[in-house]
Design a protein around this motif. Sequence first.
Motif, mmCIF file in Angstrom:
data_model
loop_
_atom_site.group_PDB
_atom_site.id
_atom_site.type_symbol
_atom_site.label_atom_id
_atom_site.label_comp_id
_atom_site.label_asym_id
_atom_site.label_seq_id
_atom_site.Cartn_x
_atom_site.Cartn_y
_atom_site.Cartn_z
ATOM 1 N N GLY A 174 0.819 -1.216 0.000
ATOM 2 C CA GLY A 174 0.000 0.000 0.000
ATOM 3 C C GLY A 174 0.847 1.257 0.000
ATOM 4 N N LEU A 175 1.944 1.229 0.770
ATOM 5 C CA LEU A 175 2.840 2.375 0.809
ATOM 6 C C LEU A 175 3.487 2.620 -0.555
ATOM 7 C CD1 LEU A 175 4.113 4.554 2.623
ATOM 8 C CD2 LEU A 175 5.942 2.923 3.109
ATOM 9 N N ALA A 176 3.875 1.547 -1.224
ATOM 10 C CA ALA A 176 4.476 1.694 -2.553
ATOM 11 C C ALA A 176 3.472 2.296 -3.539
ATOM 12 C CB ALA A 176 4.975 0.339 -3.059
ATOM 13 N N VAL A 177 2.226 1.853 -3.464
ATOM 14 C CA VAL A 177 1.201 2.377 -4.372
ATOM 15 C C VAL A 177 0.901 3.841 -4.047
ATOM 16 C CG1 VAL A 177 -1.207 2.123 -5.101
ATOM 17 C CG2 VAL A 177 0.220 0.100 -4.829
ATOM 18 N N VAL A 178 0.784 4.179 -2.769
ATOM 19 C CA VAL A 178 0.529 5.568 -2.385
ATOM 20 C C VAL A 178 1.708 6.459 -2.786
ATOM 21 C CG1 VAL A 178 0.261 7.115 -0.399
ATOM 22 C CG2 VAL A 178 -1.110 5.053 -0.549
ATOM 23 N N ALA A 179 2.934 5.971 -2.611
ATOM 24 C CA ALA A 179 4.112 6.749 -3.013
ATOM 25 C C ALA A 179 4.139 6.957 -4.529
ATOM 26 C CB ALA A 179 5.390 6.054 -2.548
ATOM 27 N N ALA A 180 3.776 5.920 -5.280
ATOM 28 C CA ALA A 180 3.708 6.073 -6.741
ATOM 29 C C ALA A 180 2.644 7.103 -7.117
ATOM 30 C CB ALA A 180 3.414 4.726 -7.396
ATOM 31 N N GLY A 181 1.503 7.076 -6.426
ATOM 32 C CA GLY A 181 0.451 8.069 -6.686
ATOM 33 C C GLY A 181 0.899 9.470 -6.343
ATOM 34 N N ALA A 182 1.637 9.613 -5.229
ATOM 35 C CA ALA A 182 2.146 10.934 -4.860
ATOM 36 C C ALA A 182 3.130 11.443 -5.905
ATOM 37 C CB ALA A 182 2.802 10.874 -3.483
ATOM 38 N N ALA A 183 3.945 10.546 -6.448
ATOM 39 C CA ALA A 183 4.869 10.953 -7.512
ATOM 40 C C ALA A 183 4.097 11.359 -8.759
ATOM 41 C CB ALA A 183 5.833 9.810 -7.831
ATOM 42 N N MET A 184 2.966 10.686 -9.011
ATOM 43 C CA MET A 184 2.166 11.010 -10.195
ATOM 44 C C MET A 184 1.429 12.338 -10.059
ATOM 45 S SD MET A 184 0.492 7.458 -11.393
ATOM 46 C CE MET A 184 1.429 5.964 -11.372
ATOM 47 N N LEU A 185 1.403 12.900 -8.867
ATOM 48 C CA LEU A 185 0.798 14.220 -8.736
ATOM 49 C C LEU A 185 1.616 15.270 -9.461
ATOM 50 C CD1 LEU A 185 -0.354 14.193 -5.001
ATOM 51 C CD2 LEU A 185 -1.778 13.979 -7.041
ATOM 52 N N VAL A 186 2.943 15.070 -9.523
ATOM 53 C CA VAL A 186 3.798 16.017 -10.238
ATOM 54 C C VAL A 186 4.294 15.460 -11.561
ATOM 55 C CG1 VAL A 186 4.519 17.221 -8.156
ATOM 56 C CG2 VAL A 186 5.817 15.253 -8.914
ATOM 57 N N LEU A 187 4.220 14.159 -11.739
ATOM 58 C CA LEU A 187 4.592 13.517 -12.995
ATOM 59 C C LEU A 187 3.318 13.135 -13.750
ATOM 60 C CD1 LEU A 187 7.351 11.139 -11.581
ATOM 61 C CD2 LEU A 187 7.692 13.284 -12.808
ATOM 62 N N PRO A 188 3.438 12.776 -15.007
ATOM 63 C CA PRO A 188 2.241 12.350 -15.741
ATOM 64 C C PRO A 188 1.667 11.067 -15.146
ATOM 65 C CG PRO A 188 4.059 12.799 -17.243
ATOM 66 C CD PRO A 188 4.612 12.845 -15.860
ATOM 67 N N GLY A 189 0.368 11.056 -14.995
ATOM 68 C CA GLY A 189 -0.302 9.868 -14.486
ATOM 69 C C GLY A 189 -1.484 10.226 -13.616
ATOM 70 N N PRO A 190 -2.326 9.253 -13.331
ATOM 71 C CA PRO A 190 -3.535 9.480 -12.526
ATOM 72 C C PRO A 190 -3.221 9.440 -11.035
ATOM 73 C CG PRO A 190 -3.496 7.220 -13.280
ATOM 74 C CD PRO A 190 -2.282 7.893 -13.874
ATOM 75 N N TRP A 218 -4.234 10.886 -8.062
ATOM 76 C CA TRP A 218 -5.225 10.691 -7.005
ATOM 77 C C TRP A 218 -5.862 9.319 -7.090
ATOM 78 C CZ3 TRP A 218 -4.906 13.268 -2.849
ATOM 79 C CH2 TRP A 218 -4.469 14.584 -2.858
ATOM 80 N N VAL A 219 -6.095 8.826 -8.291
ATOM 81 C CA VAL A 219 -6.685 7.489 -8.438
ATOM 82 C C VAL A 219 -5.756 6.435 -7.844
ATOM 83 C CG1 VAL A 219 -7.442 5.762 -10.116
ATOM 84 C CG2 VAL A 219 -7.991 8.161 -10.479
ATOM 85 N N VAL A 220 -4.471 6.557 -8.104
ATOM 86 C CA VAL A 220 -3.501 5.597 -7.575
ATOM 87 C C VAL A 220 -3.382 5.731 -6.055
ATOM 88 C CG1 VAL A 220 -1.075 4.898 -7.671
ATOM 89 C CG2 VAL A 220 -2.268 5.505 -9.766
ATOM 90 N N ILE A 221 -3.428 6.951 -5.536
ATOM 91 C CA ILE A 221 -3.382 7.139 -4.079
ATOM 92 C C ILE A 221 -4.583 6.466 -3.427
ATOM 93 C CG2 ILE A 221 -3.603 8.867 -2.243
ATOM 94 C CD1 ILE A 221 -1.809 10.680 -3.946
ATOM 95 N N PHE A 222 -5.769 6.663 -3.989
ATOM 96 C CA PHE A 222 -6.955 6.019 -3.418
ATOM 97 C C PHE A 222 -6.891 4.506 -3.583
ATOM 98 C CE2 PHE A 222 -9.052 10.282 -4.217
ATOM 99 C CZ PHE A 222 -8.888 10.672 -2.909
ATOM 100 N N GLY A 223 -6.241 4.037 -4.641
ATOM 101 C CA GLY A 223 -6.018 2.596 -4.776
ATOM 102 C C GLY A 223 -5.134 2.057 -3.665
ATOM 103 N N GLY A 224 -4.095 2.797 -3.320
ATOM 104 C CA GLY A 224 -3.233 2.410 -2.204
ATOM 105 C C GLY A 224 -3.979 2.425 -0.886
ATOM 106 N N MET A 225 -4.851 3.413 -0.723
ATOM 107 C CA MET A 225 -5.677 3.447 0.487
ATOM 108 C C MET A 225 -6.606 2.239 0.535
ATOM 109 S SD MET A 225 -4.921 5.953 2.459
ATOM 110 C CE MET A 225 -6.335 5.917 3.518
#
Length: 157
Positions: free
Chosen positions: A62-78, A80-87
């Motif tokens: 979950g931490l890895a998925v949330v971290a990937a989502g946080a990186a996608m906030l500034v990089l291309p990618g979805p 918030w969707v990935v952060i909620f997936g980690g949650m």
Amino acid sequence: MNTGSNKPGEAVMGAHGATLDKSQDEQDERDEARGLGSRAPEFVKARRVLHLSWQVGVFVVGLAVVAAGAAMLVLPGPGWVVIFGGMAIWATEFVWAQLVLRWTKRKVTEAAQRALDPRVRRRNLILTSIGVVIAVAVAGVYLWKFGLQMPWKIKDQ
């Protein structure tokens, strides 16, 4: 999941006063009957060391998925969707994540319902139109004053 209320049996009011379907309420009752807590298999929960390692694994994934989502906030990618997936991954094992996810779902549903309000939509359209007119006016004044000069053709001044 009925995210409009924490109380069983209450229906969420949809746009124009319509209630959401009953199958959603039935799903909520099943969710509440299951309760909060770990959804690990019984053989994992029966052994303390195995259950603890299961929780560590779920937390790390979950931490890895949330971290990937946080990186996608500034990089291309979805992001918030990935952060909620980690949650959601964390919510399979941890009560705090289940409560945060329920709260988030409720707030998103409330915001979506507010956004469907005709007065709010009209206000947003008017504000967007005003913003576009201001942006076009600023761009027009800039072009009138300085002209259209490509950056690579600007001579040293």
